[in-house]
Design an enzyme around this catalytic site. Structure first.
Site, short mmCIF file in Angstrom:
data_model
loop_
_atom_site.label_atom_id
_atom_site.label_comp_id
_atom_site.label_asym_id
_atom_site.label_seq_id
_atom_site.Cartn_x
_atom_site.Cartn_y
_atom_site.Cartn_z
N THR A 128 11.76 0.46 27.66
CA THR A 128 13.04 1.14 27.43
C THR A 128 12.90 2.43 26.62
OG1 THR A 128 13.45 -0.11 25.38
CG2 THR A 128 14.26 -1.07 27.46
N CYS A 157 13.36 -0.60 17.39
CA CYS A 157 14.35 -1.45 16.74
C CYS A 157 13.83 -1.97 15.42
CB CYS A 157 14.70 -2.66 17.62
SG CYS A 157 15.29 -2.26 19.26
N CYS A 194 17.19 -6.92 14.91
CA CYS A 194 18.02 -6.48 16.02
C CYS A 194 18.47 -7.67 16.87
CB CYS A 194 17.25 -5.49 16.90
SG CYS A 194 18.25 -4.80 18.26
N ARG A 215 18.39 -8.67 23.21
CA ARG A 215 17.48 -9.60 23.87
C ARG A 215 16.03 -9.17 23.66
NH1 ARG A 215 17.63 -11.07 30.36
NH2 ARG A 215 15.88 -12.55 30.34
N ARG A 227 13.00 6.51 20.85
CA ARG A 227 14.29 6.87 20.26
C ARG A 227 14.92 5.63 19.61
NH1 ARG A 227 15.00 6.13 25.66
NH2 ARG A 227 16.80 4.88 26.32
N CYS A 251 17.30 2.61 18.50
CA CYS A 251 18.21 1.67 19.15
C CYS A 251 19.64 1.93 18.68
CB CYS A 251 17.79 0.24 18.81
SG CYS A 251 18.93 -1.04 19.40
N CYS A 300 21.06 -1.64 16.74
CA CYS A 300 20.69 -2.08 15.37
C CYS A 300 20.54 -0.92 14.39
CB CYS A 300 19.40 -2.91 15.40
SG CYS A 300 17.91 -1.98 15.82
#
Length: 353
Positions: free
Chosen positions: A42, A46, A50, A53, A75, A77, A80
């Site tokens: 992705t 995080c 967080c 999932r 980048r 999240c 969170c």
């Protein structure tokens, strides 16, 4: 807000990859700020707590901080907000410093404005980081000042005003809650307070169990009535009654199976900082451990690692407040007031459950 620029979190060593992955699986809030997890599929990073999932383990890389993650092309999240953890903890640290430097009670609005947050948001943040509301922290701090003043001032009234109280009524209410007895009783070594006690056998040796009328005030290994009398030389000591016998049996069962936990009434004295540390200790799941740095970070005081260790050592309720679950940052056992052999035995019992 000017204090914010002078406060910096103490650096903590980044855990190894296995520990980082375990923290993500547990969504361990105490590990927030120690590292970030970067997800290759992705492109986001995080914090450990967080709620999103979990990705597959092979898709995760762990880096020490958001700066390193952004440099690697990831980048933040949007769920969170991992960049905010440092700012939040700095704000709590600045608020605690402000409370400790101010003798007069502070309104939530003034405290939140001092650190640059909206009042209701900061109230939730402070409680999340310390386990206490700002008002409860301030009351505990005043109660600790009162305890010190009672040992020095010539009268109870003088001690009340020296500790920063505007009226005796609040001081007496705080004394009942934080000192476990009236002001005059505390000043006079527990005079007028009834403490019932007994020792009970366990596989780790004799256990002292003592309680006031409010709840347990001492659980310890290898102590007896003489040790209690040193703490409260003028208290009225009496043998156990039926209620204390029942509590002692539950304490003995807890020694044999510390993972089981026990909901028992307590009456322990402590500063606001100690209370926050003890609350953090009780939040550690059975079978798991934390470092002293983890515990300090969990209450919003990452710089106070040594003070966290001292608060663990000041724990009056062995096993019930599980300070045996705290290790040094290198994984070694560290200290334990009642002996390292007992600490290791308690940890081993929890892991078997």
């Amino acid at each position: 807000m000017n204090q914010m620029t002078r406060l910096e979190p103490a650096p903590s060593p980044m855990p190894d990859d296995d520990a980082c992955w375990a923290a993500f699986l547990a969504r361990d809030r105490a590990m927030d700020g120690r590292f970030v997890g970067c997800v290759a599929t992705t492109g986001i990073y995080c914090k450990p707590s967080c709620a999103a999932r979990h990705p597959k383990r092979e898709n995760m890389t762990f880096l020490p901080d958001p700066v390193a993650a952004r440099a690697a092309g990831y980048r933040a999240c949007l769920r969170c907000h991992p960049d905010e953890i440092g700012r939040d903890r700095l704000a709590v640290a600045a608020a605690i410093a402000f409370i400790e430097a101010t003798e007069e009670p502070l309104r939530l609005e003034a405290l939140a404005d001092h650190v640059g947050y909206a009042p209701h948001h900061f109230h939730r943040l402070f409680r999340r980081e310390t386990g206490l509301t700002p008002a409860a922290y301030a009351r505990g701090l005043r109660a600790e000042r009162l305890k010190d003043a009672l040992g020095q001032a010539g009268s109870v009234t003088a001690a009340i005003y020296e500790a920063g109280y505007n009226a005796p009524s609040r001081a007496y209410a705080d004394a009942e809650k934080h000192l476990g007895m009236s002001l005059s009783a505390w000043k006079d070594g527990g005079r007028g307070v009834t403490i019932r006690w007994r020792t009970i056998d366990s596989s780790l040796g004799p256990v002292l169990v003592a309680a006031t009328g409010k709840g347990l005030c001492r659980i310890s290994f290898g102590e007896g009535e003489a040790d209690l009398r040193v703490r409260f030389p003028h208290a009225d000591f009496r043998p156990a009654d039926t209620a204390l016998d029942a509590m002692a049996q539950r304490v003995a069962a807890l020694v044999e199976n510390p993972a089981a936990g026990a909901d028992l009434p307590v009456d322990v004295q402590g500063t606001a900082f100690q209370q926050a540390i003890w609350a953090a200790l009780r939040a550690i799941p059975p079978g798991e451990t934390r470092s002293y740095g983890d515990i300090a970070a969990a209450i919003g005081r990452p710089q106070a690692v040594r003070a966290a260790g001292t608060a663990c050592g000041g724990n009056n309720l062995a096993v019930l407040i599980p300070c045996h679950r705290v290790l040094r940052s290198d994984g070694s056992a560290g200290g334990y007031a009642w002996g390292l052999d007992r600490k290791q035995a308690l940890l081993a019992r929890e892991k078997r459950k």
